[in-house]
Design a protein around this motif. Structure first.
Motif, mmCIF file in Angstrom:
data_model
loop_
_atom_site.group_PDB
_atom_site.id
_atom_site.type_symbol
_atom_site.label_atom_id
_atom_site.label_comp_id
_atom_site.label_asym_id
_atom_site.label_seq_id
_atom_site.Cartn_x
_atom_site.Cartn_y
_atom_site.Cartn_z
ATOM 1 N N ASN A 1 0.847 -1.186 0.000
ATOM 2 C CA ASN A 1 0.000 0.000 0.000
ATOM 3 C C ASN A 1 0.886 1.241 0.000
ATOM 4 N N ALA A 2 0.320 2.389 0.329
ATOM 5 C CA ALA A 2 1.080 3.637 0.242
ATOM 6 C C ALA A 2 2.274 3.672 1.199
ATOM 7 N N TRP A 3 2.204 2.928 2.316
ATOM 8 C CA TRP A 3 3.359 2.888 3.217
ATOM 9 C C TRP A 3 4.558 2.232 2.539
ATOM 10 N N ASP A 4 4.309 1.253 1.684
ATOM 11 C CA ASP A 4 5.407 0.626 0.944
ATOM 12 C C ASP A 4 5.976 1.578 -0.094
ATOM 13 N N GLU A 5 5.102 2.403 -0.686
ATOM 14 C CA GLU A 5 5.579 3.427 -1.622
ATOM 15 C C GLU A 5 6.522 4.394 -0.897
ATOM 16 N N ILE A 6 6.161 4.733 0.324
ATOM 17 C CA ILE A 6 7.001 5.618 1.132
ATOM 18 C C ILE A 6 8.322 4.924 1.477
ATOM 19 N N ALA A 7 8.242 3.636 1.784
ATOM 20 C CA ALA A 7 9.449 2.901 2.180
ATOM 21 C C ALA A 7 10.414 2.704 1.020
ATOM 22 N N ASP B 1 -6.700 2.698 2.246
ATOM 23 C CA ASP B 1 -6.572 1.410 2.927
ATOM 24 C C ASP B 1 -5.330 1.353 3.817
ATOM 25 N N ALA B 2 -4.338 2.231 3.551
ATOM 26 C CA ALA B 2 -3.172 2.311 4.434
ATOM 27 C C ALA B 2 -3.489 3.067 5.711
ATOM 28 N N ALA B 3 -4.672 3.678 5.793
ATOM 29 C CA ALA B 3 -5.068 4.452 6.969
ATOM 30 C C ALA B 3 -6.242 3.810 7.707
ATOM 31 N N ALA C 1 -15.062 -0.672 -3.700
ATOM 32 C CA ALA C 1 -14.085 0.426 -3.755
ATOM 33 C C ALA C 1 -14.765 1.745 -3.408
ATOM 34 N N GLY C 2 -16.044 1.863 -3.757
ATOM 35 C CA GLY C 2 -16.800 3.069 -3.458
ATOM 36 C C GLY C 2 -17.095 3.258 -1.979
ATOM 37 N N ARG C 3 -16.727 2.287 -1.158
ATOM 38 C CA ARG C 3 -16.971 2.387 0.287
ATOM 39 C C ARG C 3 -15.662 2.403 1.077
ATOM 40 N N LEU C 4 -14.557 2.628 0.358
ATOM 41 C CA LEU C 4 -13.248 2.510 0.987
ATOM 42 C C LEU C 4 -12.842 3.745 1.777
ATOM 43 N N TRP C 5 -13.003 4.933 1.190
ATOM 44 C CA TRP C 5 -12.517 6.138 1.868
ATOM 45 C C TRP C 5 -13.182 6.343 3.223
ATOM 46 N N ARG C 6 -14.432 5.928 3.366
ATOM 47 C CA ARG C 6 -15.143 6.125 4.640
ATOM 48 C C ARG C 6 -14.513 5.307 5.772
ATOM 49 N N GLU C 7 -13.707 4.280 5.445
ATOM 50 C CA GLU C 7 -13.085 3.452 6.475
ATOM 51 C C GLU C 7 -11.725 3.984 6.919
ATOM 52 N N ALA C 8 -11.196 4.970 6.182
ATOM 53 C CA ALA C 8 -9.889 5.536 6.553
ATOM 54 C C ALA C 8 -10.036 6.385 7.807
ATOM 55 N N HIS C 9 -9.149 6.169 8.776
ATOM 56 C CA HIS C 9 -9.191 6.931 10.028
ATOM 57 C C HIS C 9 -8.537 8.292 9.785
ATOM 58 N N PRO C 10 -9.213 9.399 10.112
ATOM 59 C CA PRO C 10 -8.673 10.735 9.808
ATOM 60 C C PRO C 10 -7.268 10.976 10.352
ATOM 61 N N ARG C 11 -6.998 10.538 11.592
ATOM 62 C CA ARG C 11 -5.675 10.776 12.171
ATOM 63 C C ARG C 11 -4.601 9.980 11.429
ATOM 64 N N LEU C 12 -4.890 8.724 11.135
ATOM 65 C CA LEU C 12 -3.925 7.896 10.405
ATOM 66 C C LEU C 12 -3.717 8.418 8.984
ATOM 67 N N LEU D 1 -0.459 11.082 4.737
ATOM 68 C CA LEU D 1 -0.260 12.132 3.742
ATOM 69 C C LEU D 1 1.005 12.932 4.046
ATOM 70 N N THR D 2 1.244 13.195 5.314
ATOM 71 C CA THR D 2 2.468 13.912 5.710
ATOM 72 C C THR D 2 3.701 13.114 5.326
ATOM 73 N N ALA D 3 3.663 11.811 5.561
ATOM 74 C CA ALA D 3 4.804 10.955 5.213
ATOM 75 C C ALA D 3 5.017 10.891 3.698
ATOM 76 N N MET D 4 3.934 10.858 2.932
ATOM 77 C CA MET D 4 4.052 10.870 1.465
ATOM 78 C C MET D 4 4.737 12.143 0.993
ATOM 79 N N VAL D 5 4.327 13.272 1.563
ATOM 80 C CA VAL D 5 4.914 14.556 1.176
ATOM 81 C C VAL D 5 6.391 14.596 1.567
ATOM 82 N N ASN D 6 6.692 14.173 2.780
ATOM 83 C CA ASN D 6 8.080 14.213 3.249
ATOM 84 C C ASN D 6 8.989 13.330 2.403
ATOM 85 N N LYS D 7 8.455 12.227 1.884
ATOM 86 C CA LYS D 7 9.263 11.324 1.059
ATOM 87 C C LYS D 7 9.330 11.792 -0.399
ATOM 88 N N GLY D 8 8.485 12.740 -0.772
ATOM 89 C CA GLY D 8 8.493 13.212 -2.159
ATOM 90 C C GLY D 8 7.716 12.312 -3.097
#
Length: 511
Positions: free
Chosen positions: A232-238, A255-257, A281-292, A297-304
Motif C-alpha cells: 500500500n502507500a506505506w510501501d511506496e514511502i518505504a 486502505d493504508a489508513a 471500492a466506493g466504500r473505501l474512503w469512509r473506512e480511513a481513520h482521519p488521524r492515520l 499524507l504527511t509521510a508521502m509529502v516528506n518522502k516526495g
C-alpha cells in the motif's frame, strides 16, 4: 474644458496610442513548423501557478521558445523586441495561451478488445485536439511498439504528442518474474528496451522492494497503481525514490489508513468480479481513520511521493447517466470504443451490471473524502499531477483530461493551480521540469492557444469548444484553436474535423 475632463481625455488618448495593435494570423500552415513563429497579444497562464498576464508576445524559433516579451502599454513604452516580416504570426488577441497540457496517465490504443480504432491516429489526434502535447503511456499494447511511436513522434514523422513510455512491469516478459533477482533482471531489461519509467500494479512486497531498488540504481521513475494487494502507500514511502515515484489513482492510500489494516469486505466479496470490486471500492474512503490518514499524507509529502489521482475515470460510478451521455459522443466517439464501454464482464472497467442508486450515493461520498485528502496533500506540500486513463469507463481520449481538470476544480483547487497540475507539476513528475510545462525562454515550444478564458470556464479547453454568451447571444467557442507541439502549429478545428471523419467512416462500415 475642466482640468479633470482634460486629464481623462489625455489618459484615454495615451491608452489608445499605447495599446497593442492586433496582428492578423499569417504564414501559419497546419502541421508545418515555420523557422520563426510569434504568438501575439496573448494572455498567458504559466505552468508554475502564477496569475495570468498579458498581452505578451511569445517568440518561437524552431522547436524552442526564444523570447517571452510583455506587450502591455508600460512595456511597449519602454521598448519591446522588434519583429521581422518573415515571422509567421498567430494572432492571440482576446485569447489565452497555456503550456501544452501533459496527460500523465494514458494508454495508447489502436483497438478495444480486438475491434479496430483505425490505428493510433484517432487516439493521437484526440489528445492534440484537446490541447495535450505530451503523454505518459502507462500500459501499452506493445512496449516495443510504443517506443517506436515515441521515436516517430520525436522526429515529427506522425501527428502525435510527445510520448513517454512506462511499460507495465507485468507485461510481456514481466510475467516470468518469480523472485527478487528476477525482478532486478527484468528492470534492467526494461531499461535496455528504452523505457522512460516503469508502471507497477499488483506486486508483492519483496518483489517491489527489489524492483524499486533497481529502479533507483537505473534512474528509472516509477508509477504505481496500487490495488487491493499486499502493498500500500506505506510501501511506496518505504521503497519509492523521492520525486521519482507516483501513486496512480487512489488505491493504497485510504486502505493504508484503516485501523484494522484491511477494508471490511463482506464474506462473499470477490476481487476478480469487477462489479464487486468497484462497488466496494466506493466504500473505501469512509473506512480511513482521519488521524492515520493525516500522518500518511504527511509521510508521502516528506518522502516526495507524487500523486496522479485520475478523478475522471471513476466518475461514472457516481453518475452513470451523465457518463453515458457526454456531448462529444455524438460525433467523436469511435464505434469500437462505444462497444467496449457497454457492460461486459470480459472488458476491464465495463462493470455496470446492476449498478444502483445506492452504489452512486456511496461513490459520491467517496469522492468528497478523496477530494478532501487531495487538498490536504497539496496543502502539506505534495505534488499533484493530471492523467485521464481514458479508453475505459466512458472516458474518451483527451476529453477525459479536461474533465479531470473540472474535477480538480470541484475538489476546491484554484484554476491557476489546476493548470499547474496538468503542466508544470506533470513535467516535474516526468523529470522534465527544465524544458517542459512552462512558457519560458529556452523551454520546448509546446503551447496551446485557447479561444476563451480557462480560468473562468475550463470547458473552453474541450476539443470543439463549448457554448458561451457573447454580446447577449449564444455562440460556440473554438476550443484549443492552435496547438503547438515541438514548434509545429496544428489547427484545433482541423483536427476536430479529421477526427469526425474517422468516426463517420467507421460508423458507415458498421452499417
Amino acid at each position: 474644458m475642466s482640468v479633470r475632463l482634460g486629464s481623462l481625455l489625455l489618459a484615454g488618448a495615451l491608452a489608445v496610442a499605447s495599446a497593442p495593435v492586433a496582428a492578423q494570423t499569417r504564414g501559419v500552415t497546419h502541421g508545418i513548423r515555420p523557422a520563426r513563429l510569434v504568438i501575439r497579444n496573448a494572455t498567458i497562464v504559466d505552468g508554475n501557478g502564477t496569475p495570468a498576464r498579458g498581452p505578451v508576445d511569445i517568440h518561437l524559433e524552431g522547436n524552442r521558445i526564444a523570447r517571452v516579451v510583455p506587450a502591455d502599454p508600460v512595456s511597449r513604452r519602454r521598448g519591446g523586441a522588434a519583429s521581422t516580416q518573415d515571422e509567421a504570426v498567430i494572432d492571440a488577441t482576446g485569447k489565452f495561451v497555456l503550456p501544452g497540457l501533459i496527460n500523465n496517465h494514458t494508454h495508447m490504443q489502436s483497438n478495444r478488445s480486438g475491434e479496430s480504432l483505425d490505428g493510433f491516429e484517432y487516439y493521437m489526434k484526440l489528445q492534440l485536439a484537446n490541447g495535450i502535447t505530451a503523454v505518459r503511456e502507462v500500459g501499452a499494447e506493445s512496449n516495443a511498439g510504443s517506443i517506436r511511436l515515441r521515436e516517430q513522434s520525436a522526429r515529427n514523422e506522425i501527428v502525435a504528442p510527445r510520448i513517454f513510455v512506462y511499460p507495465q512491469f507485468w507485461s510481456e516478459e514481466g510475467r516470468l518474474v518469480k523472485t527478487a533477482e528476477d525482478a532486478r533482471v527484468h528492470m534492467r531489461r526494461l531499461k535496455a528496451l528504452g523505457a522512460d519509467g516503469v508502471k507497477f500494479a499488483g506486486i508483492d512486497r519483496d518483489l517491489m522492494a527489489a524492483a524499486y531498488d533497481e529502479a533507483k540504481k537505473l534512474g528509472l521513475p516509477t508509477a504505481h497503481h496500487i490495488g487491493v494487494e499486499e502493498t500500500n502507500a506505506w510501501d511506496e514511502i518505504a521503497f519509492g525514490v523521492s520525486g521519482k515515484a507516483s501513486i496512480e489513482h487512489w488505491y493504497g492510500v485510504p486502505d493504508a489508513a484503516i485501523e484494522d489494516k484491511r477494508q471490511h469486505f463482506p464474506s462473499d466479496y470477490n476481487y476478480l468480479d469487477e462489479t464487486d470490486r468497484f462497488r466496494w471500492a466506493g466504500r473505501l474512503w469512509r473506512e480511513a481513520h482521519p488521524r492515520l490518514l493525516d500522518s500518511l499524507l504527511t509521510a508521502m509529502v516528506n518522502k516526495g511521493i507524487t500523486w496522479v489521482p485520475t478523478l475522471d475515470i471513476y466518475e461514472a460510478s457516481r453518475d452513470l447517466q451523465r457518463a453515458q451521455t457526454q456531448p462529444w459522443f455524438t460525433d467523436m466517439l469511435h464505434p469500437s470504443l462505444a462497444n467496449y464501454f457497454k457492460p461486459d464482464p470480459a472488458n476491464h472497467g465495463s462493470y455496470f451490471i446492476g449498478w444502483s442508486s445506492t452504489d452512486e450515493v456511496y461513490w459520491k461520498e467517496n469522492y468528497r473524502l478523496w477530494m478532501s485528502a487531495l487538498r490536504d496533500f497539496e496543502r502539506k506540500g505534495g505534488i499533484i499531477g493530471c492523467g485521464d486513463d481514458a479508453g475505459f469507463i466512458y472516458q474518451v481520449y483527451g476529453y477525459g483530461l479536461i474533465r479531470e481538470m473540472e474535477l480538480h476544480a470541484e475538489a476546491g483547487f484554484h484554476p491557476t493551480k489546476i493548470i499547474e497540475h496538468c503542466t508544470g507539476n506533470n513535467a516535474k513528475i516526468l523529470g522534465r521540469e527544465n524544458d517542459l510545462g512552462r512558457i519560458r525562454a529556452g523551454w520546448l515550444a509546446d503551447l496551446v492557444v485557447v479561444d476563451g478564458n480557462p480560468l473562468e470556464d475550463i470547458k473552453v479547453l474541450y476539443a470543439g469548444g463549448t457554448s458561451a454568451l457573447k454580446d447577449g447571444k449564444q455562440v460556440q467557442t473554438l476550443g484549443p484553436e492552435w496547438i503547438v507541439k515541438d514548434g509545429i502549429p496544428y489547427s484545433g478545428p482541423q483536427l476536430v474535423s479529421e477526427i469526425k471523419a474517422i468516426v463517420s467512416k467507421a460508423k458507415a462500415r458498421g452499417r
